[in-house]
Design an enzyme around this catalytic site. Structure first.
Site, mmCIF file in Angstrom:
data_model
loop_
_atom_site.group_PDB
_atom_site.id
_atom_site.type_symbol
_atom_site.label_atom_id
_atom_site.label_comp_id
_atom_site.label_asym_id
_atom_site.label_seq_id
_atom_site.Cartn_x
_atom_site.Cartn_y
_atom_site.Cartn_z
ATOM 1 N N TYR A 119 39.469 41.548 44.846
ATOM 2 C CA TYR A 119 39.811 42.111 43.528
ATOM 3 C C TYR A 119 41.319 42.265 43.429
ATOM 4 O O TYR A 119 41.977 42.703 44.378
ATOM 5 C CB TYR A 119 39.149 43.496 43.376
ATOM 6 C CG TYR A 119 39.512 44.184 42.079
ATOM 7 C CD1 TYR A 119 38.713 44.043 40.950
ATOM 8 C CD2 TYR A 119 40.660 44.961 41.979
ATOM 9 C CE1 TYR A 119 39.050 44.654 39.751
ATOM 10 C CE2 TYR A 119 41.015 45.570 40.786
ATOM 11 C CZ TYR A 119 40.203 45.415 39.674
ATOM 12 O OH TYR A 119 40.555 46.014 38.495
ATOM 13 N N GLU A 207 43.236 41.384 34.902
ATOM 14 C CA GLU A 207 42.275 41.703 35.960
ATOM 15 C C GLU A 207 41.651 40.419 36.482
ATOM 16 O O GLU A 207 41.180 39.587 35.707
ATOM 17 C CB GLU A 207 41.187 42.629 35.417
ATOM 18 C CG GLU A 207 40.215 43.076 36.500
ATOM 19 C CD GLU A 207 39.144 44.012 35.980
ATOM 20 O OE1 GLU A 207 38.453 43.638 35.009
ATOM 21 O OE2 GLU A 207 38.991 45.110 36.542
#
Ligand code: ADP
Ligand code: MG
Length: 399
Positions: A119, A207
């Site tokens: 991530y 993101e």
């Protein structure tokens, strides 16, 4: 302003970021053509909506056992079947709300052999006034859950805007992802490219979930969400063009055309106010009186009759609105202009719900006179408290 995954990937690729090859498709035929351009044998068909959680999402029109909005396809025929399944149907994910979103575009992309999922995100951190890079080895899953139960698995790195991105920031990212050798170097390079893109494009948020390590040792951006500072879009006409208004609330789109700050909320009392601070206070006082605002709407300082009419119509386009409270302080915007707008709009839309108006400031007497002589059942109010009490009482009476 948000954009689709495929658009974000195209932008990032211009900064050297590695993404799988893929093509957007608006029809089943285009999806098949896209797949034919890819090497195969594994394809991924991805619904393009402005919401995450697509993989685990469900289509309203398909049964509970149907696959979600991110599908692995093993042949061109499978791509075709998946495209037929998804296009035009409504995908419900944890981020869309119960109403879901209609899928009008697909992204057909190379299937990747995934070794690890990571991530990585970037945002403007208000607390430090810096761009923050947030990384975790726990990619692919719900990052909010990771932050909640295992916060030690999330690393935040902030970048001083004066000195900009330094090699140590890149090393910190690679270290947090526990990467070695060439992958470590790739992560450092990627972090720098992302920072450059973020800054140059006036991003608000970027993101990447997941960022993957492929079985053949490359870092690739498999999914990304990107949003931009709307106020900076005049500097980026090419990015502004990527806006997909079908993904936005129609009332909010119309409001933005008139330069009105409008946000739909869940209550039943429509608010028309000038100035964000006064709008917040108006919403608070409505709640204090036991009701809920249906929207936030700031008509701004220099509104014209036309603008006020548009604002009025936008509020009334919301079927939940059972009453309207207008609370205007006429400083730059004079009260008689507001009054003209209210009367014109109320007549034009054939107003059926109670309307309470509180005016104060420049030309207030003239404004009140216009309202009183309009022949419309407008309830005048003297101050903010009085106005809120009156609209709540009127709505109760009408119910
Ligand atoms: P969302 O976050 O909206 O569910 P993702 O693009 O992250 O959508 O896809 C969900 C999962 O599907 C990913 O975590 C990954 O495991 C898998 N996936 C997505 N794209 C690919 C791809 N190109 N190749 C292989 N697997 C993929
Ligand atoms: Mg994802």
């Amino acid at each position: 302003m948000n954009i689709h995954e495929y658009q974000a990937k195209e932008l990032l690729a211009k900064y050297g970021v590695g993404v799988p090859t893929g093509y957007a498709a608006l029809t089943v035929e285009e999806a098949v053509e896209a797949a034919k351009k890819l090497p195969g044998p594994l394809y991924v068909v991805k619904a393009q909506i402005h919401a995450g959680g697509r993989g685990k999402g469900k289509f309203k029109e398909l049964g509970p056992d149907a696959k979600g909005g991110v599908r692995l396809a093993k042949s061109i025929d499978d791509v075709k079947a998946d495209a037929e399944d998804m296009l035009g149907n409504t995908l419900v994910t944890v981020q869309t709300g119960d109403a879901g979103k209609q899928v009008n575009r697909l992204y057909v992309t190379d299937g990747v052999d995934i070794a690890e999922e990571y991530y990585l995100s970037m945002l403007v951190d208000r607390a430090t006034g810096r761009i923050a890079l947030i990384v975790s080895t726990e990619g692919g899953m719900d990052i909010e859950e990771v932050a909640h139960s295992t916060p030690e698995k999330i690393t935040t790195i902030t970048i001083d805007p004066a000195s900009g991105f330094q090699p140590h920031h890149g090393r910190a990212v690679a270290f947090a992802l526990k990467l070695q050798g060439d992958l470590n170097k790739q992560a450092q390079k990627l972090a720098k490219q992302l920072y450059e893109a973020f800054l140059a494009l006036d991003c608000e948020m970027l993101e990447i979930n997941p960022l993957v390590e492929t079985k053949d040792g490359n870092l690739l951006v498999l999914d990304t969400k990107m949003s931009f500072d709307g106020n900076a879009m005049f500097r980026h006409p090419d990015v502004a063009e990527l806006r997909d208004v079908t993904e936005e609330d129609p009332a909010e789109v119309e409001a933005s055309e008139y330069d009105l700050a409008y946000i739909k909320l869940d209550g039943n009392i429509g608010c028309m106010v000038n100035g964000a601070g006064l709008a917040m206070a108006t919403m608070d006082i409505i709640k204090l009186n036991g009701a809920f605002p249906a929207n936030f709407l700031d008509v701004g300082g220099g509104a014209t009759t036309e603008k006020v009419t548009a604002a009025f119509k936008i509020i009334l386009s919301d079927p939940a609105v059972e009453g309207i409270l207008v609370n205007i302080f006429g400083g730059i915007m004079k009260c008689d202009i507001i009054a003209d707008g209210i009367v014109a709009a109320a007549k034009e839309v054939n107003l059926q719900v109670p309307l309470v108006v509180r005016l104060e400031g420049t030309n207030v007497e003239k404004g009140k006179e216009i309202l009183a002589n309009s022949g419309l059942p407008i309830v005048p109010a003297d101050d903010l408290g009085d106005a809120a009490q009156k609209i709540v009482a009127e709505v109760k009476k009408a119910a």
